[in-house]
Motif scaffolding. Sequence first.
Motif, PDB file in Angstrom:
ATOM      1  N   MET A  39       0.819  -1.200   0.000  1.00 14.66           N
ATOM      2  CA  MET A  39       0.000   0.000   0.000  1.00 14.66           C
ATOM      3  C   MET A  39       0.860   1.260   0.000  1.00 14.66           C
ATOM      4  SD  MET A  39      -2.740   1.383   2.800  1.00 14.66           S
ATOM      5  CE  MET A  39      -1.402   1.886   3.879  1.00 14.66           C
ATOM      6  N   LEU A  40       1.964   1.238   0.742  1.00  9.90           N
ATOM      7  CA  LEU A  40       2.846   2.403   0.811  1.00  9.90           C
ATOM      8  C   LEU A  40       3.504   2.673  -0.537  1.00  9.90           C
ATOM      9  CD1 LEU A  40       4.521   1.734   4.281  1.00  9.90           C
ATOM     10  CD2 LEU A  40       2.709   3.376   3.748  1.00  9.90           C
ATOM     11  N   THR A  41       3.817   1.598  -1.261  1.00  8.23           N
ATOM     12  CA  THR A  41       4.370   1.766  -2.607  1.00  8.23           C
ATOM     13  C   THR A  41       3.352   2.434  -3.523  1.00  8.23           C
ATOM     14  OG1 THR A  41       5.766  -0.196  -2.339  1.00  8.23           O
ATOM     15  CG2 THR A  41       5.348   0.551  -4.595  1.00  8.23           C
ATOM     16  N   GLY A  42       2.106   2.002  -3.427  1.00  3.46           N
ATOM     17  CA  GLY A  42       1.052   2.611  -4.223  1.00  3.46           C
ATOM     18  C   GLY A  42       0.813   4.060  -3.845  1.00  3.46           C
ATOM     19  N   LEU A  43       0.832   4.352  -2.550  1.00  4.73           N
ATOM     20  CA  LEU A  43       0.648   5.728  -2.099  1.00  4.73           C
ATOM     21  C   LEU A  43       1.776   6.612  -2.609  1.00  4.73           C
ATOM     22  CD1 LEU A  43      -0.824   7.825  -0.392  1.00  4.73           C
ATOM     23  CD2 LEU A  43       0.465   7.025   1.606  1.00  4.73           C
ATOM     24  N   THR A  44       2.991   6.087  -2.588  1.00  3.53           N
ATOM     25  CA  THR A  44       4.125   6.826  -3.155  1.00  3.53           C
ATOM     26  C   THR A  44       3.864   7.158  -4.616  1.00  3.53           C
ATOM     27  OG1 THR A  44       5.734   5.808  -1.661  1.00  3.53           O
ATOM     28  CG2 THR A  44       6.579   6.698  -3.732  1.00  3.53           C
ATOM     29  N   GLY A  45       3.364   6.166  -5.356  1.00  2.00           N
ATOM     30  CA  GLY A  45       3.078   6.388  -6.766  1.00  2.00           C
ATOM     31  C   GLY A  45       2.059   7.487  -6.996  1.00  2.00           C
ATOM     32  N   LEU A  46       1.006   7.500  -6.207  1.00  2.00           N
ATOM     33  CA  LEU A  46      -0.013   8.543  -6.354  1.00  2.00           C
ATOM     34  C   LEU A  46       0.559   9.933  -6.082  1.00  2.00           C
ATOM     35  CD1 LEU A  46      -3.067   6.811  -4.612  1.00  2.00           C
ATOM     36  CD2 LEU A  46      -2.737   7.183  -7.064  1.00  2.00           C
ATOM     37  N   LEU A  47       1.392  10.036  -5.054  1.00  2.00           N
ATOM     38  CA  LEU A  47       1.986  11.333  -4.718  1.00  2.00           C
ATOM     39  C   LEU A  47       3.006  11.768  -5.769  1.00  2.00           C
ATOM     40  CD1 LEU A  47       2.475  10.845  -0.867  1.00  2.00           C
ATOM     41  CD2 LEU A  47       0.733  12.221  -2.024  1.00  2.00           C
ATOM     42  N   VAL A  48       3.742  10.804  -6.317  1.00  2.00           N
ATOM     43  CA  VAL A  48       4.749  11.121  -7.342  1.00  2.00           C
ATOM     44  C   VAL A  48       4.089  11.683  -8.598  1.00  2.00           C
ATOM     45  CG1 VAL A  48       6.358  10.037  -8.973  1.00  2.00           C
ATOM     46  CG2 VAL A  48       6.533   9.540  -6.536  1.00  2.00           C
ATOM     47  N   LEU A  49       2.906  11.197  -8.915  1.00  2.00           N
ATOM     48  CA  LEU A  49       2.239  11.637 -10.135  1.00  2.00           C
ATOM     49  C   LEU A  49       1.930  13.137 -10.134  1.00  2.00           C
ATOM     50  CD1 LEU A  49      -0.223   8.707 -10.855  1.00  2.00           C
ATOM     51  CD2 LEU A  49       1.671   9.478 -12.295  1.00  2.00           C
ATOM     52  N   ILE A  50       1.771  13.728  -8.972  1.00  2.00           N
ATOM     53  CA  ILE A  50       1.410  15.150  -8.907  1.00  2.00           C
ATOM     54  C   ILE A  50       2.519  16.033  -9.482  1.00  2.00           C
ATOM     55  CG2 ILE A  50       0.792  17.058  -7.370  1.00  2.00           C
ATOM     56  CD1 ILE A  50      -0.482  14.920  -5.518  1.00  2.00           C
ATOM     57  N   GLU A 141       6.393   5.150 -15.047  1.00  2.00           N
ATOM     58  CA  GLU A 141       6.462   5.648 -16.418  1.00  2.00           C
ATOM     59  C   GLU A 141       6.575   7.170 -16.440  1.00  2.00           C
ATOM     60  OE1 GLU A 141       6.824   3.889 -19.330  1.00  2.00           O
ATOM     61  OE2 GLU A 141       7.221   2.445 -17.726  1.00  2.00           O
ATOM     62  N   ALA A 142       5.835   7.825 -15.560  1.00  2.00           N
ATOM     63  CA  ALA A 142       5.912   9.288 -15.497  1.00  2.00           C
ATOM     64  C   ALA A 142       7.334   9.751 -15.203  1.00  2.00           C
ATOM     65  CB  ALA A 142       4.951   9.819 -14.434  1.00  2.00           C
ATOM     66  N   VAL A 143       8.022   9.030 -14.337  1.00  2.00           N
ATOM     67  CA  VAL A 143       9.388   9.398 -13.971  1.00  2.00           C
ATOM     68  C   VAL A 143      10.382   9.004 -15.059  1.00  2.00           C
ATOM     69  CG1 VAL A 143      11.288   8.973 -12.361  1.00  2.00           C
ATOM     70  CG2 VAL A 143       8.964   9.299 -11.491  1.00  2.00           C
ATOM     71  N   PHE A 144      10.389   7.744 -15.466  1.00  2.00           N
ATOM     72  CA  PHE A 144      11.491   7.214 -16.269  1.00  2.00           C
ATOM     73  C   PHE A 144      11.291   7.336 -17.775  1.00  2.00           C
ATOM     74  CE2 PHE A 144      12.072   5.186 -12.160  1.00  2.00           C
ATOM     75  CZ  PHE A 144      13.435   5.358 -11.978  1.00  2.00           C
ATOM     76  N   ARG A 145      10.071   7.359 -18.268  1.00  2.00           N
ATOM     77  CA  ARG A 145       9.868   7.521 -19.704  1.00  2.00           C
ATOM     78  C   ARG A 145       9.363   8.921 -20.041  1.00  2.00           C
ATOM     79  NH1 ARG A 145      11.756   2.901 -18.348  1.00  2.00           N
ATOM     80  NH2 ARG A 145       9.767   2.350 -17.421  1.00  2.00           N
ATOM     81  N   TRP A 146       8.303   9.376 -19.373  1.00  2.00           N
ATOM     82  CA  TRP A 146       7.716  10.650 -19.760  1.00  2.00           C
ATOM     83  C   TRP A 146       8.623  11.832 -19.418  1.00  2.00           C
ATOM     84  CZ3 TRP A 146       2.136   9.824 -17.413  1.00  2.00           C
ATOM     85  CH2 TRP A 146       1.606   8.630 -17.930  1.00  2.00           C
ATOM     86  N   LEU A 147       9.460  11.674 -18.403  1.00  2.00           N
ATOM     87  CA  LEU A 147      10.389  12.752 -18.046  1.00  2.00           C
ATOM     88  C   LEU A 147      11.824  12.420 -18.452  1.00  2.00           C
ATOM     89  CD1 LEU A 147       9.008  13.866 -14.556  1.00  2.00           C
ATOM     90  CD2 LEU A 147       8.783  15.050 -16.749  1.00  2.00           C
TER      91      LEU A 147
END
Length: 257
Positions: A39-50, A141-147
Amino acid sequence: MIYPCGIHFLISQIVAYSAVNYLLASGGTYEDYQSQVLMLTGLTGLLVLIPCAYLYSRDRRARVFGGLLPVKKVRRLSPGEGLLLFLMGLGFSQFANILVGLFQNVLNYQQYQQTMDQITFGKNILTMIFWMGIVAPIAEEAVFRWLIYLRLRDYVRTGAAILISAAFFGIYHMNLIQAVYAGILGAVFAYFLEITGSIWASALLHMAANIWSLVFTEAAPWLLERNLSWILLIYVTLLCIMIAGTAYFQRKQEMRT
């Protein structure tokens, strides 16, 4: 070009240490923390997307302003193309796993599997698919491909950008077996982002790869007990989809150019 890795790492550390402090303060243990890693990994992902969504939007505006991209909107995938990419992602995941499995003694596969078993023990498959199969892949993907990949491509040749971004993606996973697996798939994801012209191509491939790893791990023992030919049929089908899909998107890119 690579500081988005730092954004992901910083947010993951804030989430992890906040969870640890909360659990310790409430009388919890390290085992309690391990049970919440998914769950913490998923929460990290949601926050990273912002921040990543903001940075990607800013990058795109800068590329349009600088003449690197046309003003027109990004290319959109048809529903059929999206489904094809998803099915291709299943195949890429399976054959990357097979390749890594050939070197499991060198890559310490058993230790990795024990860690994954601790994280996923007792978790509902739908919960795992949501956090590990949807949220986490989109954030990565947002971190490693899109950016990172697209920024590298602004300065170096496409092939070099694919390999460098894939190397960062592999290294960021911080263990040898995942570094090899993620590095291989990272190159595949970047390649299809490039030839399709759609950021969602890499996201669909990544989501499919993660979901397949979860589902097939559960289903493989059941299939082996009943009929090995079913697994062979799955492998052949996935291989055909990978080949046909790659040829389709390559032809479509050639038509655009």
